[in-house]
Design a protein around this motif. Structure first.
Motif, PDB file in Angstrom:
ATOM      1  N   LYS A 189       0.759  -1.315   0.014  1.00 34.22           N
ATOM      2  CA  LYS A 189      -0.201  -0.026  -0.413  1.00 34.22           C
ATOM      3  C   LYS A 189       0.752   0.922  -0.431  1.00 34.22           C
ATOM      4  CE  LYS A 189      -3.978   2.479   2.178  1.00 34.22           C
ATOM      5  NZ  LYS A 189      -4.993   2.093   3.880  1.00 34.22           N
ATOM      6  N   MET A 190       1.880   0.825   1.186  1.00 34.56           N
ATOM      7  CA  MET A 190       2.884   2.705   0.806  1.00 34.56           C
ATOM      8  C   MET A 190       3.233   2.598  -1.176  1.00 34.56           C
ATOM      9  SD  MET A 190       6.288   2.812   2.867  1.00 34.56           S
ATOM     10  CE  MET A 190       7.266   2.229   2.289  1.00 34.56           C
ATOM     11  N   GLU A 191       4.022   1.602  -1.043  1.00 34.72           N
ATOM     12  CA  GLU A 191       4.756   2.010  -2.730  1.00 34.72           C
ATOM     13  C   GLU A 191       3.471   2.414  -3.512  1.00 34.72           C
ATOM     14  OE1 GLU A 191       7.406  -2.225  -1.759  1.00 34.72           O
ATOM     15  OE2 GLU A 191       5.924  -2.031  -3.385  1.00 34.72           O
ATOM     16  N   THR A 192       2.038   2.099  -3.586  1.00 34.28           N
ATOM     17  CA  THR A 192       1.737   2.208  -4.470  1.00 34.28           C
ATOM     18  C   THR A 192       1.304   3.603  -4.158  1.00 34.28           C
ATOM     19  OG1 THR A 192       0.495  -0.029  -4.615  1.00 34.28           O
ATOM     20  CG2 THR A 192      -1.076   2.587  -5.269  1.00 34.28           C
ATOM     21  N   LYS A 193       0.835   3.928  -3.021  1.00 34.85           N
ATOM     22  CA  LYS A 193       0.037   5.577  -2.922  1.00 34.85           C
ATOM     23  C   LYS A 193       1.896   5.888  -2.896  1.00 34.85           C
ATOM     24  CE  LYS A 193      -3.428   4.550  -0.691  1.00 34.85           C
ATOM     25  NZ  LYS A 193      -4.233   5.268  -1.908  1.00 34.85           N
ATOM     26  N   LEU A 194       2.954   6.098  -2.776  1.00 36.34           N
ATOM     27  CA  LEU A 194       4.306   7.135  -2.445  1.00 36.34           C
ATOM     28  C   LEU A 194       4.594   7.145  -3.845  1.00 36.34           C
ATOM     29  CD1 LEU A 194       7.124   6.047  -0.542  1.00 36.34           C
ATOM     30  CD2 LEU A 194       6.129   7.667  -0.587  1.00 36.34           C
ATOM     31  N   LEU A 195       3.538   6.011  -5.041  1.00 36.53           N
ATOM     32  CA  LEU A 195       4.470   6.519  -6.861  1.00 36.53           C
ATOM     33  C   LEU A 195       2.806   7.245  -7.410  1.00 36.53           C
ATOM     34  CD1 LEU A 195       6.113   6.149  -8.705  1.00 36.53           C
ATOM     35  CD2 LEU A 195       4.517   4.261  -9.119  1.00 36.53           C
ATOM     36  N   GLU A 196       1.615   7.004  -6.036  1.00 40.03           N
ATOM     37  CA  GLU A 196       1.146   8.338  -6.624  1.00 40.03           C
ATOM     38  C   GLU A 196       1.890   9.820  -6.237  1.00 40.03           C
ATOM     39  OE1 GLU A 196      -2.574   6.830  -4.720  1.00 40.03           O
ATOM     40  OE2 GLU A 196      -2.934   5.266  -6.075  1.00 40.03           O
ATOM     41  N   LEU A 197       1.603   9.791  -5.161  1.00 41.70           N
ATOM     42  CA  LEU A 197       1.927  11.357  -4.527  1.00 41.70           C
ATOM     43  C   LEU A 197       2.939  11.212  -5.001  1.00 41.70           C
ATOM     44  CD1 LEU A 197       1.107  13.195  -2.271  1.00 41.70           C
ATOM     45  CD2 LEU A 197       2.677  11.800  -0.420  1.00 41.70           C
ATOM     46  N   ARG A 198       3.692  10.474  -5.373  1.00 43.39           N
ATOM     47  CA  ARG A 198       5.147  11.713  -5.684  1.00 43.39           C
ATOM     48  C   ARG A 198       4.498  11.867  -7.756  1.00 43.39           C
ATOM     49  NH1 ARG A 198       9.414   7.213  -3.693  1.00 43.39           N
ATOM     50  NH2 ARG A 198      10.258   8.559  -1.827  1.00 43.39           N
ATOM     51  N   THR A 199       3.667  11.284  -8.411  1.00 41.66           N
ATOM     52  CA  THR A 199       4.207  12.067  -9.732  1.00 41.66           C
ATOM     53  C   THR A 199       2.626  12.991  -9.707  1.00 41.66           C
ATOM     54  OG1 THR A 199       3.834   9.089 -10.018  1.00 41.66           O
ATOM     55  CG2 THR A 199       2.226  10.593 -11.621  1.00 41.66           C
ATOM     56  N   GLN A 200       2.097  13.411  -9.050  1.00 35.87           N
ATOM     57  CA  GLN A 200       0.898  14.451  -8.934  1.00 35.87           C
ATOM     58  C   GLN A 200       2.209  15.329  -8.385  1.00 35.87           C
ATOM     59  OE1 GLN A 200      -1.637  12.480  -5.508  1.00 35.87           O
ATOM     60  NE2 GLN A 200      -2.760  11.632  -6.346  1.00 35.87           N
ATOM     61  N   GLU A 201       3.038  15.363  -7.801  1.00 34.27           N
ATOM     62  CA  GLU A 201       3.642  16.128  -6.629  1.00 34.27           C
ATOM     63  C   GLU A 201       4.309  16.894  -8.141  1.00 34.27           C
ATOM     64  OE1 GLU A 201       7.367  16.034  -3.505  1.00 34.27           O
ATOM     65  OE2 GLU A 201       7.330  14.860  -5.481  1.00 34.27           O
ATOM     66  N   ALA A 202       5.072  15.685  -8.929  1.00 28.80           N
ATOM     67  CA  ALA A 202       5.980  15.967 -10.165  1.00 28.80           C
ATOM     68  C   ALA A 202       5.391  17.129 -11.092  1.00 28.80           C
ATOM     69  CB  ALA A 202       6.598  15.038 -10.451  1.00 28.80           C
ATOM     70  N   LYS A 203       3.402  16.970 -11.416  1.00 28.03           N
ATOM     71  CA  LYS A 203       3.196  17.355 -12.122  1.00 28.03           C
ATOM     72  C   LYS A 203       2.625  18.916 -11.675  1.00 28.03           C
ATOM     73  CE  LYS A 203       0.469  13.443 -13.755  1.00 28.03           C
ATOM     74  NZ  LYS A 203       0.764  14.155 -15.460  1.00 28.03           N
ATOM     75  N   GLN A 204       2.615  19.280  -9.974  1.00 24.80           N
ATOM     76  CA  GLN A 204       2.212  20.192  -9.468  1.00 24.80           C
ATOM     77  C   GLN A 204       4.085  20.970 -10.005  1.00 24.80           C
ATOM     78  OE1 GLN A 204       1.202  18.753  -5.771  1.00 24.80           O
ATOM     79  NE2 GLN A 204       0.090  18.577  -6.036  1.00 24.80           N
ATOM     80  N   ILE A 205       4.957  20.532  -9.317  1.00 22.86           N
ATOM     81  CA  ILE A 205       5.804  21.185  -9.564  1.00 22.86           C
ATOM     82  C   ILE A 205       6.667  21.966 -10.465  1.00 22.86           C
ATOM     83  CG2 ILE A 205       9.075  21.084  -9.349  1.00 22.86           C
ATOM     84  CD1 ILE A 205       8.630  18.760  -7.373  1.00 22.86           C
ATOM     85  N   PHE A 206       6.186  21.107 -11.517  1.00 20.77           N
ATOM     86  CA  PHE A 206       6.261  21.980 -13.466  1.00 20.77           C
ATOM     87  C   PHE A 206       5.536  22.515 -13.614  1.00 20.77           C
ATOM     88  CE2 PHE A 206       9.673  18.423 -12.397  1.00 20.77           C
ATOM     89  CZ  PHE A 206      11.315  18.938 -12.758  1.00 20.77           C
ATOM     90  N   ASN A 207       3.825  22.515 -13.185  1.00 19.89           N
ATOM     91  CA  ASN A 207       3.315  23.008 -14.244  1.00 19.89           C
ATOM     92  C   ASN A 207       2.935  24.708 -13.170  1.00 19.89           C
ATOM     93  OD1 ASN A 207       2.062  20.674 -15.958  1.00 19.89           O
ATOM     94  ND2 ASN A 207       0.571  20.455 -13.940  1.00 19.89           N
ATOM     95  N   ARG A 208       3.643  24.694 -11.721  1.00 23.79           N
ATOM     96  CA  ARG A 208       3.874  25.316 -11.223  1.00 23.79           C
ATOM     97  C   ARG A 208       5.079  26.619 -11.631  1.00 23.79           C
ATOM     98  NH1 ARG A 208       5.652  23.911  -6.210  1.00 23.79           N
ATOM     99  NH2 ARG A 208       3.162  23.217  -5.759  1.00 23.79           N
ATOM    100  N   SER A 209       5.450  26.788 -12.556  1.00 23.99           N
ATOM    101  CA  SER A 209       6.414  26.534 -13.122  1.00 23.99           C
ATOM    102  C   SER A 209       6.425  27.323 -14.898  1.00 23.99           C
ATOM    103  CB  SER A 209       8.233  26.341 -13.080  1.00 23.99           C
ATOM    104  OG  SER A 209       7.819  24.917 -14.354  1.00 23.99           O
ATOM    105  N   GLU A 210       5.545  26.436 -14.514  1.00 25.78           N
ATOM    106  CA  GLU A 210       4.737  27.614 -16.578  1.00 25.78           C
ATOM    107  C   GLU A 210       3.607  28.692 -16.019  1.00 25.78           C
ATOM    108  OE1 GLU A 210       3.453  24.065 -17.835  1.00 25.78           O
ATOM    109  OE2 GLU A 210       4.974  22.820 -18.494  1.00 25.78           O
ATOM    110  N   ARG A 211       3.587  28.712 -15.757  1.00 27.90           N
ATOM    111  CA  ARG A 211       2.168  29.844 -14.830  1.00 27.90           C
ATOM    112  C   ARG A 211       3.011  31.517 -14.973  1.00 27.90           C
ATOM    113  NH1 ARG A 211      -0.925  26.980  -9.230  1.00 27.90           N
ATOM    114  NH2 ARG A 211      -1.353  25.426 -10.846  1.00 27.90           N
TER     115      ARG A 211
END
Length: 211
Positions: A189-211
């Motif tokens: 469960k931790m492995e699944t949640k971690l990958l989901e969380l980090r993937t969402q975070e990556a989108k937020q980090i790089f989408n934020r830089s494009e605004r």
């Protein structure tokens, strides 16, 4: 003069540690099931007793879970910081990592395999942290954007890290007893949640830089 290590106060170090600590706390909350307070406990206060026992065990579990998650991250970050400050050589870094992880050099094969997998994870994290520190930014998301430059590049690291963490978990799972069936489920469960969380975070980090 004291022999104790002074706390590291550079903003870039503190930002990375704060990020990993926050990640540990978030994933702990998503993986461990917190006991719920029932309305029946108001009517029957005696029910508070088992609730408080479960809640106490939950609090201790969360502390252990967070500490376990941060174990390899903290070793890697401290070594990367010393490399960044030119306080140690690459060879010395390897020795520090090995000495930090291999608590028992004469450990049996199953335990030695855990050490081996942890060192591989720490090596990857150390390279990652050193690259972030070298950007000369002082906020985690700024460091990530500066070094990785794109979401795809960062996700490539995230996937490699997820695989390393999985190998550590698999090595640890080999030491569990048959009646400890709950532990592999929590790890998965931790492995699944971690990958989901980090993937969402990556989108937020790089989408934020494009605004």
């Amino acid at each position: 003069m004291t022999n104790q290590e002074q706390p590291l106060t550079d903003e870039n170090y503190k930002s990375i540690l704060a990020y990993e600590t926050s990640m540990a706390q978030i994933i702990t909350a998503r993986v461990l099931e917190k006991p719920e307070l029932s309305a029946w406990m108001i009517l029957f206060p005696i029910l508070f007793v088992p609730y408080m026992q479960r809640h106490s065990r939950y609090k201790e579990s969360t502390k252990g879970f967070v500490a376990g998650f941060l174990y390899t991250k903290k070793i890697a970050l401290d070594v990367a910081y010393k490399l960044y400050k030119n306080e140690i050589s690459c060879e010395e870094a390897e020795g520090i990592i090995a000495e930090s992880v291999r608590k028992n050099p004469k450990a049996e094969e199953l335990i030695s395999n855990i050490y081996h997998q942890q060192i591989k994870e720490i090596d990857l994290l150390c390279d990652h942290y050193l690259a972030l520190l070298a950007t000369e930014e002082d906020k985690y998301d700024q460091m990530v954007r500066s070094h990785y430059e794109s979401e795809d590049n960062y996700l490539s690291f995230v996937i490699r890290l997820a695989q390393m963490e999985k190998e550590v978990n698999r090595a640890a799972s080999a030491t569990f007893k048959e009646d400890e069936v709950e532990v592999p489920r929590i790890m998965n469960k931790m492995e699944t949640k971690l990958l989901e969380l980090r993937t969402q975070e990556a989108k937020q980090i790089f989408n934020r830089s494009e605004r």
